[in-house]
Write an enzyme that holds these catalytic residues in place. Structure first.
Site, PDB file in Angstrom:
ATOM      1  N   ASP A 120       0.777  -1.214   0.023  1.00  6.81           N
ATOM      2  CA  ASP A 120       0.016  -0.247  -0.035  1.00  6.81           C
ATOM      3  C   ASP A 120       0.923   1.324   0.000  1.00  6.81           C
ATOM      4  O   ASP A 120       1.835   1.409   0.679  1.00  6.81           O
ATOM      5  CB  ASP A 120      -0.880   0.095   1.176  1.00  6.81           C
ATOM      6  CG  ASP A 120      -1.789   1.050   1.571  1.00  6.81           C
ATOM      7  OD1 ASP A 120      -2.857   1.251   0.521  1.00  6.81           O
ATOM      8  OD2 ASP A 120      -1.748   1.931   2.328  1.00  6.81           O
ATOM      9  N   GLU A 168       0.896  -0.572  -4.941  1.00  2.09           N
ATOM     10  CA  GLU A 168      -0.190   0.560  -5.338  1.00  2.09           C
ATOM     11  C   GLU A 168       0.858   1.848  -5.460  1.00  2.09           C
ATOM     12  O   GLU A 168       1.265   2.434  -4.521  1.00  2.09           O
ATOM     13  CB  GLU A 168      -1.195   0.737  -4.228  1.00  2.09           C
ATOM     14  CG  GLU A 168      -1.914   1.574  -4.533  1.00  2.09           C
ATOM     15  CD  GLU A 168      -2.663   2.428  -3.286  1.00  2.09           C
ATOM     16  OE1 GLU A 168      -3.618   3.373  -3.483  1.00  2.09           O
ATOM     17  OE2 GLU A 168      -1.828   2.527  -2.384  1.00  2.09           O
TER      18      GLU A 168
END
Length: 730
Positions: A406, A459
């Site tokens: 993330d 990401e």
């Protein structure tokens, strides 16, 4: 006893009484004295204690000194002993924690300090084990600037005076073996920092935790799992290799489907979710972070226990069983993992030993203004190694098939989301976070070496070059990157009224200019259906019919566009409202034909995507894609070919207006019949059932650079997927 010895004992006792003794092993336990051995035990609150032999025989009564809690006895010779302690609430017989020598090996401590200990989850934290024939729990925690560290819990009435730990120089690791302690015990660390006593801290390497809102760590069961997914693990490379389909269902475990208003357990989720994934044809499920986190509203993206599955849905053993059941059903499991930042809760990692230990000290480096969180100091080898070991822990201990990392962009740039003058340049004066870059490359190299068939997905929302390029070629080494540009452009396009889409035609063509620069995943994630953004269906313009037609068209675009697929739960049946982590999906909508139609379309798209090599086999290279029509902005029509290794073509045509287009010419490479494999406007999907269906015959008229052409009836706001009939080209 000489005066010097008396003074020394008094000094030790005063430090114990003040709970400031940083080296209790130097005084407690058995030490030579006067030709024999003096045994001391520090037991505040006890009113008597005796020494027993290992067989329970009486050795000596221990004398209490000054009613202080210090008990001592003299033995003629050194021998193993037990303490029989008389507490107000009852009698306890146990071995003495201070009778055990150093616990962690020098190699463990060296590798930890170097940042290369890849099995920290089996070394630090609370490890239930048998030591010298005695069952108990070994605790180890890094707190180099602490003056004293104690492990506390119900087993010692949360009294930090009772189980002070041994400091191992120069690593800064504190350790203690607590005899007869059992798995399931709740504990924390009481830490005396340079400036005084800190709030009780949870274990950074806890393998299990209490269920929030409780914040304690829990001693985990040591029993290794007897995994039954050997076949899946053997075949995993073929299932998620570079030429394999990857259709990912993103899931928040607590709100997919509740039971009587409560979140499901891992067992209950498996019972309902796995058959659904199989029926819908998804290859993988991606779980939003399951690492323990204090605030449920963070959806797991602010975790504090990077080695422990959240207790919200069950035990670590139950989570492992969930992964296993997915594998037995042919479903891969990807976890979201957050090495970018961590929350500021006082029981967590922030100011862990009274200093900025896990985080950067300067707020321009160590505090994230967007999320009010701390940023990991990846320049510290111990922190670097802590995060590396966490990633490997999930991949190895839980057989997880991949990690989605993330907020990579926030890690790569020192000025990420910061104003001018609020960030500190790197040593070269630039904005790149060199420590984070080194960490990400090291992470991907280590995973590639130790778990070579696992996915590590970034990401990453910027144009950073080479995110999925191998480290040896100058890249970051991820297996895939989320294509955030494609997501933003296509969502902006589909929200336009069809009347104006011709003015934004480039939004769909632009993504193909860079589609093969990385190994991309096309993400429609939770971030696109929360915080006032509207659900995927609600983004679609027009009346109810047009909204559903646009949604089916958009999903068809996504599944036929180069790039692996990721879809957030609820989008597959057209949920109207935004996702709410406190409430389940609106499953009642499946009583209505339009929602059933969207669900049926996604099921069929997954079937085609997995079954037709042209849609996935050459996904990462331009040889698998050929433009036919990218310039018909007046009609808002796009067409292309997808190709497999054998150059077998698949024709894809999209009509982004509500105007049916009869007799629309599209060039094709093969002569003969072409059959329609999917019409997104078909009756099976609650569409108007317009457009070409079944078979279409080619005409000998060249078009779009191809020797033949088809005259197709394009459905309104619809997609067609066609393939050559078996006799085409003969």
């Amino acid at each position: 006893m000489t005066q010097a010895s008396h003074d020394d004992e008094r000094n030790h006792l005063e430090r114990l009484q003040r709970a400031e003794h940083g080296d209790p092993f130097a005084f407690l336990g058995a030490h030579p004295e006067g030709g024999g051995w003096r045994v001391r035990a520090w037991l505040p609150g006890a009113f008597a204690c005796e020494l027993l032999g290992r067989e329970g025989e009486f050795l000596a009564a221990m004398e209490q000194q000054d009613a202080s809690g210090l008990f001592s006895a003299h033995l003629a010779a050194r021998q193993a002993y037990l303490l029989r302690i008389h507490w107000p609430e009852g009698e306890q017989i146990t071995e003495d924690p201070y009778a055990f020598g150093p616990l962690l090996g020098d190699t463990d401590l060296y590798l930890f300090a170097e940042g290369n200990h890849r099995h920290l989850g089996q070394c630090f934290g609370a490890q239930a084990m048998t030591l010298d024939g005695v069952a108990g729990v070994r605790f180890a925690v890094w707190a180099p600037n602490a003056r004293r560290v104690s492990v506390v819990g119900d087993f010692n009435a949360w009294d930090g005076r009772r189980h002070a730990m041994r400091l191992r120089y120069p690593s800064g690791v504190w350790e203690l073996f607590v005899p007869r302690l059992q798995p399931g015990e709740v504990y924390k660390y009481e830490i005396l920092g340079p400036g005084g006593l800190l709030p009780l801290k949870a274990d950074p390497l806890a393998l299990a935790t209490e269920r929030p809102p409780a914040t304690g760590s829990r001693v985990a069961e040591p029993t290794p799992r007897q995994w039954r997914d050997a076949r899946w693990m053997r075949e995993r490379h073929g299932r998620q290799g570079p030429q394999s389909p990857l259709a990912i269902y993103e899931l928040h475990a607590g709100s997919w489907q509740t039971l009587d208003g409560r979140p499901p357990s891992w067992d209950e989720l498996a019972e309902r979710l796995i058959p659904y994934l199989q029926d819908m044809g998804f290859t993988h499920v991606e779980l939003m972070p399951v690492m323990e986190h204090p605030f449920g509203g963070s959806w797991g993206y602010q975790p504090l226990s990077l080695f422990a599955p959240t207790a919200r849905y069950g035990s670590p053993t139950q989570f492992a069983a969930f992964v296993e059941r997915c594998h037995l059903a042919g479903i891969g499991v990807i976890l979201d993992w957050v090495p970018a930042h961590f929350p500021t809760d006082e029981h967590g990692l922030g100011q862990f030993d009274g200093t900025a230990l896990y985080e950067y000290a300067h707020p321009f480096e160590g505090f994230h203004p967007d999320w009010d969180t701390y940023i990991y100091n990846l320049g510290r080898t111990e922190v670097h190694g802590f995060l590396l070991a966490s990633a490997l822990h999930w991949l190895r201990e839980y057989h997880v098939d991949g990690l989605r990392v993330d907020a990579v962009a926030s890690m790569l740039y020192r000025d990420y989301s910061r104003k001018e003058g609020e960030w500190i340049p790197n040593r070269h004066g630039g904005r790149e976070n060199l420590e984070a870059i080194e960490f990400l490359r090291h992470l991907n190299e280590v995973v590639a070496a130790e778990v070579p068939d696992a996915l590590v997905i970034a990401e990453e929302s910027t144009a950073w070059p080479g995110v999925s390029r191998p480290v040896a070629e100058g890249g970051l080494g991820f297996s895939h990157k989320w294509n955030m540009g494609w997501m933003h452009d296509t969502l902006a396009y589909i929200r336009e009224d069809p009347l104006y889409r011709g003015y934004h035609h480039h939004r769909l063509t632009f993504g193909l200019l860079y589609a093969f620069t990385e190994r991309f995943i096309l993400p429609i994630s939770h971030d696109e259906v929360v915080h006032g953004k509207g659900s995927l269906l609600a983004k679609m313009p027009g009346d109810r019919w047009r909204q559903f037609a646009n949604l089916r068209l958009y999903l068809s675009l996504m599944w036929t566009h180069p790039g692996r697929k990721l879809l957030f739960m609820g989008c597959e049946f057209g949920q109207w409202r935004e996702w709410d982590h406190d409430d389940q999906l609106d499953w009642y909508l499946l009583r209505y034909a339009e929602h059933l139609g969207v669900q049926a379309l996604v099921r069929d798209l997954n079937g085609l995507y997995r079954g037709l090599p042209a849609l996935h086999q050459l996904d990462d290279g331009p040889e698998g894609f050929h433009w036919l029509i990218g310039d018909d902005q007046r009609n808002s029509v796009y067409a292309w070919l997808r190709l497999d290794r054998e150059r077998s073509p698949l024709l894809v045509v999209h009509n982004f207006t509500p105007q049916p287009r009869e007799g629309y010419r599209v060039g094709v490479p093969l002569q003969g019949a072409w059959r329609v494999r999917l019409n997104s406007d078909g009756a099976a999907y609650a569409g108007s059932d317009a457009g070409s269906r079944e078979r279409c015959e080619t005409l000998p008229e060249p078009s779009h650079g191809q020797p033949y052409s088809l005259l197709l009836d394009l459905p309104p706001l619809g997609s067609l997927i066609l393939e050559p009939a078996p006799d085409a080209g003969l």
